[in-house]
Scaffold this active site. Structure first.
Site, short mmCIF file in Angstrom:
data_model
loop_
_atom_site.label_atom_id
_atom_site.label_comp_id
_atom_site.label_asym_id
_atom_site.label_seq_id
_atom_site.Cartn_x
_atom_site.Cartn_y
_atom_site.Cartn_z
N LYS A 263 18.53 -21.86 19.36
CA LYS A 263 18.70 -22.69 20.56
C LYS A 263 19.09 -21.77 21.72
O LYS A 263 20.09 -21.07 21.65
CB LYS A 263 19.80 -23.73 20.32
CG LYS A 263 20.23 -24.47 21.60
CD LYS A 263 21.26 -25.57 21.33
CE LYS A 263 21.80 -26.15 22.64
NZ LYS A 263 22.83 -27.20 22.41
N ASP A 268 24.02 -25.32 29.89
CA ASP A 268 23.93 -26.74 29.54
C ASP A 268 24.87 -27.56 30.41
O ASP A 268 26.06 -27.67 30.13
CB ASP A 268 24.27 -26.94 28.05
CG ASP A 268 24.17 -28.40 27.63
OD1 ASP A 268 23.63 -29.22 28.41
OD2 ASP A 268 24.63 -28.73 26.51
N LYS A 275 27.87 -33.47 32.06
CA LYS A 275 29.17 -33.24 31.41
C LYS A 275 30.28 -33.40 32.45
O LYS A 275 30.08 -33.07 33.61
CB LYS A 275 29.22 -31.82 30.84
CG LYS A 275 28.36 -31.59 29.62
CD LYS A 275 28.48 -30.15 29.13
CE LYS A 275 27.51 -29.85 28.01
NZ LYS A 275 27.77 -30.60 26.77
N ASP A 286 25.50 -21.60 25.60
CA ASP A 286 24.63 -22.49 24.85
C ASP A 286 23.31 -21.84 24.41
O ASP A 286 22.46 -22.49 23.82
CB ASP A 286 24.38 -23.76 25.66
CG ASP A 286 24.30 -25.01 24.79
OD1 ASP A 286 24.74 -24.96 23.63
OD2 ASP A 286 23.78 -26.03 25.28
N ASP A 345 22.18 -34.89 27.39
CA ASP A 345 23.06 -33.82 26.91
C ASP A 345 22.81 -33.48 25.44
O ASP A 345 23.34 -32.50 24.92
CB ASP A 345 24.53 -34.23 27.13
CG ASP A 345 25.47 -33.04 27.12
OD1 ASP A 345 24.99 -31.89 27.12
OD2 ASP A 345 26.70 -33.26 27.11
N GLU A 347 20.30 -32.07 24.18
CA GLU A 347 19.06 -31.37 24.51
C GLU A 347 18.68 -30.30 23.50
O GLU A 347 17.51 -29.97 23.35
CB GLU A 347 19.18 -30.74 25.91
CG GLU A 347 19.90 -29.38 25.97
CD GLU A 347 21.36 -29.40 25.51
OE1 GLU A 347 21.96 -30.49 25.51
OE2 GLU A 347 21.88 -28.34 25.13
N ARG A 349 18.59 -30.26 20.25
CA ARG A 349 17.70 -30.74 19.18
C ARG A 349 16.27 -30.92 19.70
O ARG A 349 15.32 -30.85 18.92
CB ARG A 349 18.26 -32.03 18.58
CG ARG A 349 18.39 -33.17 19.56
CD ARG A 349 19.32 -34.27 19.07
NE ARG A 349 20.73 -33.88 19.18
CZ ARG A 349 21.75 -34.63 18.76
NH1 ARG A 349 21.53 -35.80 18.19
NH2 ARG A 349 22.98 -34.21 18.89
N1 BES Z 1 25.78 -27.60 23.76
C1 BES Z 1 26.37 -28.85 23.46
C2 BES Z 1 27.34 -28.75 22.29
C3 BES Z 1 28.56 -27.89 22.51
C4 BES Z 1 29.68 -28.42 23.10
C5 BES Z 1 28.57 -26.57 22.10
C6 BES Z 1 30.80 -27.63 23.29
C7 BES Z 1 29.69 -25.78 22.30
C8 BES Z 1 30.80 -26.32 22.88
C9 BES Z 1 25.30 -29.86 23.12
O1 BES Z 1 24.11 -29.73 23.83
C10 BES Z 1 25.83 -31.22 23.44
O2 BES Z 1 26.09 -31.48 24.57
N2 BES Z 1 25.95 -32.04 22.41
C11 BES Z 1 26.44 -33.37 22.55
C12 BES Z 1 25.49 -34.28 21.82
C13 BES Z 1 25.75 -35.75 22.06
C14 BES Z 1 25.44 -36.09 23.50
C15 BES Z 1 24.88 -36.55 21.13
C16 BES Z 1 27.84 -33.41 21.93
O3 BES Z 1 28.05 -32.76 20.89
O4 BES Z 1 28.70 -34.04 22.51
ZN ZN Z 2 23.70 -27.85 24.47
MN MN Z 3 24.17 -30.68 25.71
#
Ligand code: BES
Ligand code: ZN
Ligand code: MN
Length: 509
Positions: A263, A268, A275, A286, A345, A347, A349
């Site tokens: 990834k 992000d 966010k 990210d 967010d 993204e 996947r």
């Molecule tokens: N990149 C983030 C996950 C992340 C958060 C990595 C903090 C490292 C530190 C990912 O893209 C994300 O935002 N995931 C969301 C998914 C949700 C919206 C289904 C999450 O985990 O909150």
């Molecule tokens: Zn992310």
């Molecule tokens: Mn995200």
């Protein structure tokens, strides 16, 4: 960059700015670890007593500097803790990596340091060299002055004359792994205004050329022509268009082909599902999965491993703008599956799905993806452990065993099929987000939909360990950690002897 050399001279006779010795905890109290005997002699048998009086207990992470005796050729002595003493047999390789890393950090600003730590085996030598290279790491490219804290200049590993050749080879291996892992750290630490999909791809191209790797870059036009709807959908809100990079190491004697998929979200923001304040500041991290994949493939190539490894870097910047994907939009992924984007967010996947499908078009023995995928995994496993999910329990356990061997902490996580219903879409084949609880597992289940049945696949969610926000510890600095690089390289090494498809393919699908 810190040089690492091998010497067969006795520690006490070396002309070095510093000599590093080890102390450990034993039932009798503080004890001197093997390797430091001749250094200790110059202190008339009082060295351990002195270190105890200065507060050392032998715990891992401890480091104390002492002036060298007047008779010595060394500037000063550095004692580091090794944890519990080992009576016979070698010290644990991770304790040695830690000790060398702690020493290298404590010795920034020093010219030459000799490691008089226990190194009775080639594995121990390799661990010391790797810990040293990793501990000496500093990210200074954006500082206009170095405030006198240049990294340690040279690390001398001491070994006996009979082991010299093997020790030199082990040090050479450790240098490759350490340098490549540090390359991943540099990429993660580079801010998103300098590292964006196009510049990341250009770096892969130039490094790939140096080490004779095959690199192909799909730009936004090629991605649109190829119908990579996930990568395009995530990247279309940014002024910096997305890329899909393929970097391949091939070897004429290879019997195994592995694909690593990373990834690579260079920033992000969350997109339109933005966010909140406080969650955006270090989202340059990210792309840690892509950095790990890139570094690992280059590492495998530099080590000349007889295995074919193809790395895929799914690079995009997740931004919000008038051209960004909206919550509720439906994307047509590479391969045709439709995905309703309920949360922009989620993204990672989306870009990974495209890359997994494309990667699986090659004839593969196994596929592994690495991603800072979910905050949920960070909640579940904390800052130092990554989660491993798989469609094949045997392959998953193998990945876990390999991670442990390299000093990386990892833990198995399940893919409970019923959680997939949380990703039901009213309009498309699947939604990219839904039920919040078990979010790390749901993300894994989403990815599994894009992996061919029967192909051993592992998903490494490194959201916790990829970026270290606290004070440095062991050989881990602040910032990008290089999480998963060692596990990926070791997976390739391991596949030489035991192709993944040789194991039982029965998982729980
Ligand atoms: N990149 C983030 C996950 C992340 C958060 C990595 C903090 C490292 C530190 C990912 O893209 C994300 O935002 N995931 C969301 C998914 C949700 C919206 C289904 C999450 O985990 O909150
Ligand atoms: Zn992310
Ligand atoms: Mn995200």
């Amino acid at each position: 960059m810190t040089a690492v050399t091998v010497s067969t001279a006795p520690a006490a006779s070396l002309r070095a700015d510093a000599v590093v010795i080890g102390v450990a905890k034993s039932s009798k109290g503080l004890t001197l670890a093997p390797g430091a005997e001749d250094v200790a002699m110059a202190y008339d048998g009082r060295l351990v007593e002195l270190l105890g009086a200065l507060g050392m207990t032998g715990a891992e992470g401890e480091a104390i500097k002492l002036p060298a005796p007047a008779s010595s050729k060394t500037g000063f002595l550095l004692a580091v803790g090794l944890g519990d003493a080992v009576d016979d047999g070698p010290y644990d390789t991770e304790a040695l990596r830690w000790a060398a890393g702690v020493a290298a950090r404590a010795l920034s600003g020093t010219g030459t340091a000799a490691l008089a730590l226990p190194a009775p085996t080639i594995d121990a030598v390799e661990a010391l060299a790797l810990g040293g290279v990793l501990g000496a790491y500093a990210f200074t490219g954006y500082r206009t002055s170095d405030d006198g804290r240049a990294p340690l200049g040279e690390l001398v590993i001491l070994t006996d004359p009979e082991s010299r050749t093997a020790a030199a080879a082990a040090v050479a291996r450790a240098k490759v792994v350490g340098q490549e892992l540090n390359r991943a750290r540099d990429l993660v630490n580079t801010p998103a205004n300098d590292l964006y999909p196009e510049s990341f791809a250009a770096t892969v191209q130039s490094v790939g050329q140096i080490y004779g790797l095959q690199v192909e870059v799909l730009d936004e036009t090629a991605l649109a022509e190829g119908a990579f709807g996930g990568i395009i959908g995530v990247g279309q809100g940014s002024a910096s268009p997305p890329r899909l990079v393929r970097i391949a190491h091939t070897h004429p004697e290879a019997r195994t082909h592995l694909a690593f998929v990373g990834k690579g979200i260079t920033h992000d923001s969350g997109g339109i599902s933005l966010k909140p304040v406080g969650f955006n500041e270090i989202m340059k991290r990210d792309m840690s999965g892509a950095a790990a994949v890139f570094a690992a493939v280059v590492g495998v190539a530099r080590l000349g491993l007889p295995v074919n490894v193809t790395g895929w870097l799914a690079l995009a910047e997740n931004m919000l703008s008038g051209s960004a994907t909206r919550p509720g939009d439906v994307l047509r992924m590479y391969g045709g599956t439709t995905v309703e984007v309920l949360n922009t967010d989620a993204e990672g996947r989306l870009v990974l799905a495209d890359a997994l499908v494309r990667a699986s078009e090659d004839k593969l023995d196994a596929i592994v993806d690495v991603a800072t995928l979910t905050a949920a995994m960070k909640m579940a496993l904390g800052h130092r452990i990554f989660g491993v999910m798989s469609n094949n329990d045997t392959f998953r356990d193998r990945v876990l065993a390999i991670a442990r061997r390299t000093g990386e902490e990892a833990w198995p996580m399940p893919l409970p099929a019923q959680l997939l219903t949380g990703l039901t879409s009213q309009v498309a084949d699947i939604a990219n987000s839904g039920e919040r609880m078990g979010g790390g597992l749901a993300a894994g289940l989403f990815l599994q939909e894009f992996v061919p049945t029967g192909l051993p696949w592992a998903h490494l969610d490194i959201a916790g360990p990829a970026f270290h926000e606290g004070s440095p510890y062991g050989y881990t600095p602040r910032g990008g950690t290089g999480s998963a690089v060692r596990t990926l390289i070791e997976l390739a090494q391991d596949a030489i002897q035991r192709p993944p498809n040789a194991v039982d393919a029965g998982g729980h699908r």
